[in-house]
Design an enzyme around this catalytic site. Structure first.
Site, PDB file in Angstrom:
ATOM      1  N   GLY A 196       5.991 -81.974  -8.071  1.00 43.11           N
ATOM      2  CA  GLY A 196       4.633 -81.437  -8.018  1.00 43.11           C
ATOM      3  C   GLY A 196       4.551 -80.250  -7.074  1.00 43.11           C
ATOM      4  N   ASP A 197       3.410 -79.582  -7.094  1.00 43.67           N
ATOM      5  CA  ASP A 197       3.150 -78.430  -6.226  1.00 43.67           C
ATOM      6  C   ASP A 197       4.086 -77.253  -6.502  1.00 43.67           C
ATOM      7  OD1 ASP A 197       1.254 -80.083  -4.895  1.00 43.67           O
ATOM      8  OD2 ASP A 197       2.894 -80.959  -3.750  1.00 43.67           O
TER       9      ASP A 197
ATOM     10  N   LYS B 176       2.239 -74.591 -10.800  1.00 43.88           N
ATOM     11  CA  LYS B 176       1.952 -74.615 -12.255  1.00 43.88           C
ATOM     12  C   LYS B 176       0.609 -73.977 -12.571  1.00 43.88           C
ATOM     13  CE  LYS B 176       2.124 -79.088 -12.143  1.00 43.88           C
ATOM     14  NZ  LYS B 176       2.676 -79.296 -10.815  1.00 43.88           N
TER      15      LYS B 176
ATOM     16  N   ALA C  49      -4.268 -84.253  -8.442  1.00 47.25           N
ATOM     17  CA  ALA C  49      -3.701 -82.913  -8.602  1.00 47.25           C
ATOM     18  C   ALA C  49      -4.518 -81.904  -7.812  1.00 47.25           C
ATOM     19  CB  ALA C  49      -3.697 -82.526 -10.076  1.00 47.25           C
ATOM     20  N   GLY C  50      -3.879 -80.811  -7.458  1.00 51.56           N
ATOM     21  CA  GLY C  50      -4.597 -79.722  -6.801  1.00 51.56           C
ATOM     22  C   GLY C  50      -3.962 -78.430  -7.254  1.00 51.56           C
ATOM     23  N   HIS C  51      -4.600 -77.741  -8.182  1.00 54.66           N
ATOM     24  CA  HIS C  51      -4.024 -76.511  -8.712  1.00 54.66           C
ATOM     25  C   HIS C  51      -4.717 -75.310  -8.062  1.00 54.66           C
ATOM     26  CE1 HIS C  51      -2.488 -78.790 -12.486  1.00 54.66           C
ATOM     27  NE2 HIS C  51      -1.778 -79.015 -11.403  1.00 54.66           N
ATOM     28  N   THR C  52      -3.958 -74.622  -7.224  1.00 57.27           N
ATOM     29  CA  THR C  52      -4.524 -73.507  -6.467  1.00 57.27           C
ATOM     30  C   THR C  52      -4.329 -72.212  -7.240  1.00 57.27           C
ATOM     31  OG1 THR C  52      -3.852 -74.683  -4.496  1.00 57.27           O
ATOM     32  CG2 THR C  52      -4.506 -72.394  -4.199  1.00 57.27           C
TER      33      THR C  52
ATOM     34  N   ARG D  35      -6.442-103.427 -19.874  1.00 54.05           N
ATOM     35  CA  ARG D  35      -7.600-103.447 -20.780  1.00 54.05           C
ATOM     36  C   ARG D  35      -8.911-103.783 -20.077  1.00 54.05           C
ATOM     37  NH1 ARG D  35      -3.580-106.778 -24.451  1.00 54.05           N
ATOM     38  NH2 ARG D  35      -3.418-107.705 -22.396  1.00 54.05           N
TER      39      ARG D  35
ATOM     40  N   GLN E 290       1.155 -82.949 -11.312  1.00 51.85           N
ATOM     41  CA  GLN E 290       2.281 -83.534 -10.552  1.00 51.85           C
ATOM     42  C   GLN E 290       3.594 -82.971 -11.107  1.00 51.85           C
ATOM     43  OE1 GLN E 290      -0.154 -86.223 -11.770  1.00 51.85           O
ATOM     44  NE2 GLN E 290      -1.292 -85.425 -10.057  1.00 51.85           N
TER      45      GLN E 290
ATOM     46  N   THR F 158       3.853 -91.225  -9.135  1.00 52.04           N
ATOM     47  CA  THR F 158       2.440 -91.417  -9.443  1.00 52.04           C
ATOM     48  C   THR F 158       2.346 -92.461 -10.555  1.00 52.04           C
ATOM     49  OG1 THR F 158       0.348 -90.296  -9.860  1.00 52.04           O
ATOM     50  CG2 THR F 158       2.257 -89.500 -11.096  1.00 52.04           C
TER      51      THR F 158
ATOM     52  N   ARG G 142      -1.956 -82.597   3.610  1.00 49.16           N
ATOM     53  CA  ARG G 142      -0.771 -83.113   4.309  1.00 49.16           C
ATOM     54  C   ARG G 142       0.355 -82.076   4.309  1.00 49.16           C
ATOM     55  NH1 ARG G 142       0.573 -88.524   1.097  1.00 49.16           N
ATOM     56  NH2 ARG G 142      -0.205 -87.250  -0.614  1.00 49.16           N
TER      57      ARG G 142
ATOM     58  N   GLY H  49       4.286 -63.913  -5.149  1.00 54.49           N
ATOM     59  CA  GLY H  49       3.092 -63.922  -4.308  1.00 54.49           C
ATOM     60  C   GLY H  49       2.038 -64.756  -4.994  1.00 54.49           C
TER      61      GLY H  49
HETATM   62  P1  IMP Z   1      -1.012 -90.918  -6.366  1.00 55.98           P
HETATM   63  O1  IMP Z   1      -0.807 -90.068  -7.582  1.00 55.98           O
HETATM   64  O2  IMP Z   1      -2.205 -90.527  -5.548  1.00 55.98           O
HETATM   65  O3  IMP Z   1      -0.996 -92.389  -6.684  1.00 55.98           O
HETATM   66  O4  IMP Z   1       0.243 -90.683  -5.378  1.00 55.98           O
HETATM   67  C1  IMP Z   1       1.560 -91.107  -5.720  1.00 55.98           C
HETATM   68  C2  IMP Z   1       2.596 -90.090  -5.264  1.00 55.98           C
HETATM   69  O5  IMP Z   1       2.446 -88.897  -6.022  1.00 55.98           O
HETATM   70  C3  IMP Z   1       2.485 -89.684  -3.802  1.00 55.98           C
HETATM   71  O6  IMP Z   1       3.791 -89.416  -3.305  1.00 55.98           O
HETATM   72  C4  IMP Z   1       1.693 -88.395  -3.859  1.00 55.98           C
HETATM   73  O7  IMP Z   1       1.938 -87.562  -2.747  1.00 55.98           O
HETATM   74  C5  IMP Z   1       2.251 -87.794  -5.128  1.00 55.98           C
HETATM   75  N1  IMP Z   1       1.331 -86.860  -5.787  1.00 55.98           N
HETATM   76  C6  IMP Z   1       0.230 -87.167  -6.511  1.00 55.98           C
HETATM   77  N2  IMP Z   1      -0.357 -86.061  -6.967  1.00 55.98           N
HETATM   78  C7  IMP Z   1       0.376 -85.028  -6.530  1.00 55.98           C
HETATM   79  C8  IMP Z   1       0.299 -83.603  -6.717  1.00 55.98           C
HETATM   80  O8  IMP Z   1      -0.577 -83.063  -7.397  1.00 55.98           O
HETATM   81  N3  IMP Z   1       1.274 -82.881  -6.109  1.00 55.98           N
HETATM   82  C9  IMP Z   1       2.277 -83.444  -5.408  1.00 55.98           C
HETATM   83  N4  IMP Z   1       2.400 -84.741  -5.231  1.00 55.98           N
HETATM   84  C10 IMP Z   1       1.459 -85.540  -5.775  1.00 55.98           C
END
Ligand code: IMP
Length: 441
Positions: free
Chosen positions: A15-16, A19, A42-45, A147, A227, A242, A306, A418
């Protein structure tokens, strides 16, 4: 993109990988941009015209006027967080009406109880914790497969909604009690949903039906992975994963279209590696170089803030991601962050118990003991931000990219130098890319 194209953009690491930026670029050519798994973890910047936007659930295509955006049934949807994200976009002048965004009525909902349980489990787990984002992802997917889920379509019928929540809490409250946490009442969950319930109803619909007719009419669909491959619940570094299937094949499942709709898979990798949360990370750097990558690459979570763990590019892990996703071509992000790092190391293979591994083994017993074997490449000191063609790159950067291509058997089509939308070096498509399949590594 060709007519009737189905491109999956997938994270090839943990992840990160950046994308969001790639999806944003390809969205210009797509008719629909869809999310097929994950939720607000997810966090898409994206940085467009100097303005930073972080999207958690709404597909990145929303920033392109007129593009259809879809949240498939394979996603878990937090209705309250989704409404807040819609508000934020609207405040920034982005149109987020029901003609732009469709939310599958079959998607499981994330409720307050899922978030509390997610966090309670993490704090009870001590050193064994996964390091989740605390967004309720795992508990919501558990309810989907057992379910018991409240699905987004249940928001339409208040009586059914109440009954589903009641049934859900019957078991969830037992778990909360076991973790020493306060229980939930049905009223409390309903109250939290009420301010957003009616508002979301016009957005609900059948994602699979919409996307199938779009595909049959020659439309181009962009599947936005969240992810990364190594966080896939079936194929990742379990249990440090995840709770959804992040791999490309699940793109079809997660929106309800046939697998032939997927015609290509682009893998996105950073020029180095990062991971948030716990779990194996063979090339991790706990030294000043790791610190440098974190600082220069601003490696802090877009969702949780984090600090990310940083390390060298790991080719056995990348080859594994290529294999399980069917990646045909690569995009390399954050090459600019390696500026000033000399030499640049790349892990080419692992050693474990006297054997050599070119591809990450799936035997979990090996992960903590894998010994990375590196090759060193010369670094570069030139600024890359203005590079737009391969010739603009310093020879050492080009050599790094050729090395990755040669050792993965996949062409690199784009290199990001960049955060801005245009800060990319484009390579001409080559064999094994867009229309080819390349050799398996
Ligand atoms: P969860 O998806 O919140 O259950 O987290 C499970 C694992 O996936 C942890 O190690 C999170 O840090 C990681 N994770 C979940 N979403 C992301 C993401 O968008 N980017 C990077 N790591 C992620």
């Amino acid at each position: 993109m060709n007519p009737a194209f189905g491109l999956v953009v997938i994270g090839a690491q943990w992840g990160d990988e950046g994308k969001g930026k790639l999806v944003d670029l390809f969205a210009a050519e797509a008719d629909a941009v869809v999310r097929y798994q994950g939720g607000t973890n997810a966090g898409h910047t994206l940085v467009v015209e100097g303005r930073k936007t972080v999207l958690h659930l709404i597909p990145s295509g929303i920033l392109h006027p007129g593009k259809r955006c879809v949240i498939g049934s394979g996603c878990v949807v937090d209705p309250v967080a989704l409404a807040a994200e819609m508000d934020e976009l609207a405040a920034a002048g982005v149109d987020v009406g029901p003609d732009r965004l469709l939310i599958s009525h079959a998607a499981p909902a994330i409720l307050e109880v899922h978030k509390r349980l997610d966090r309670a489990r993490e704090s009870s787990a001590g050193d064994e914790k996964i390091g989740t984002t605390g967004r309720g992802i795992g508990p919501a997917y558990e309810d989907a497969v057992s379910r018991a889920a409240v699905r987004m379509g249940d928001l339409r019928d208040p009586d059914r909604l109440r009954a589903r929540i009641e049934a859900l809490l019957f078991e969830k409250n037992v778990l909360l009690r076991a973790h020493g946490q306060p229980e939930f009442t049905t009223e409390c969950i309903l109250e939290a949903l009420e301010p957003v319930r009616a508002r979301l109803l016009p957005f609900l619909g059948d994602a699979g039906a919409l996307l199938t007719s779009l595909n049959e009419a020659g439309g181009r669909i962009l599947f936005e992975g969240a992810q990364g491959a190594l966080l896939d619940v079936w194929h990742g570094t379990y249990p440090y994963v995840t709770s959804s299937s992040t791999v490309a094949a699940n793109a079809a499942v997660g929106v309800g279209v046939g697998p032939q709709v997927i015609t290509d898979v682009l893998g996105v990798t950073k020029a180095y590696a990062t991971r948030v949360g716990s779990g194996p990370f063979t090339t991790e750097l706990n030294d000043s170089i790791g610190e440098h990558l974190r600082r220069v690459g601003r490696e802090f979570g877009a969702t949780t803030g984090r600090p990310r763990r940083c390390g060298w590019l790991d080719l056995p892990a990348l080859r594994y991601a290529i294999r399980i996703n069917g990646i045909t071509r690569l995009a390399v992000t954050k090459l600019d962050v390696l500026r000033g790092v000399d030499p640049i190391k790349i892990c080419t293979h692992y050693r474990w118990r006297g054997r050599t591994y070119d591809v990450m083994p799936t035997d979990a017993a090996s992960w903590a003991e894998l010994e990375p074997v590196y090759e060193s490449l010369p670094g570069f000191s030139e600024e890359l931000a203005n590079a737009r063609t391969p010739e603009d790159l310093p020879p050492a950067a080009r050599r790094f990219l050729s090395f990755v291509e040669a050792r993965t058997g996949r062409p690199i089509e784009l290199v990001s130098v960049g955060p801005g939308r245009n800060e990319n070096v484009l390579f001409a498509p080559r064999a094994g890319g867009r229309d080819g399949r390349g050799e398996a590594p």
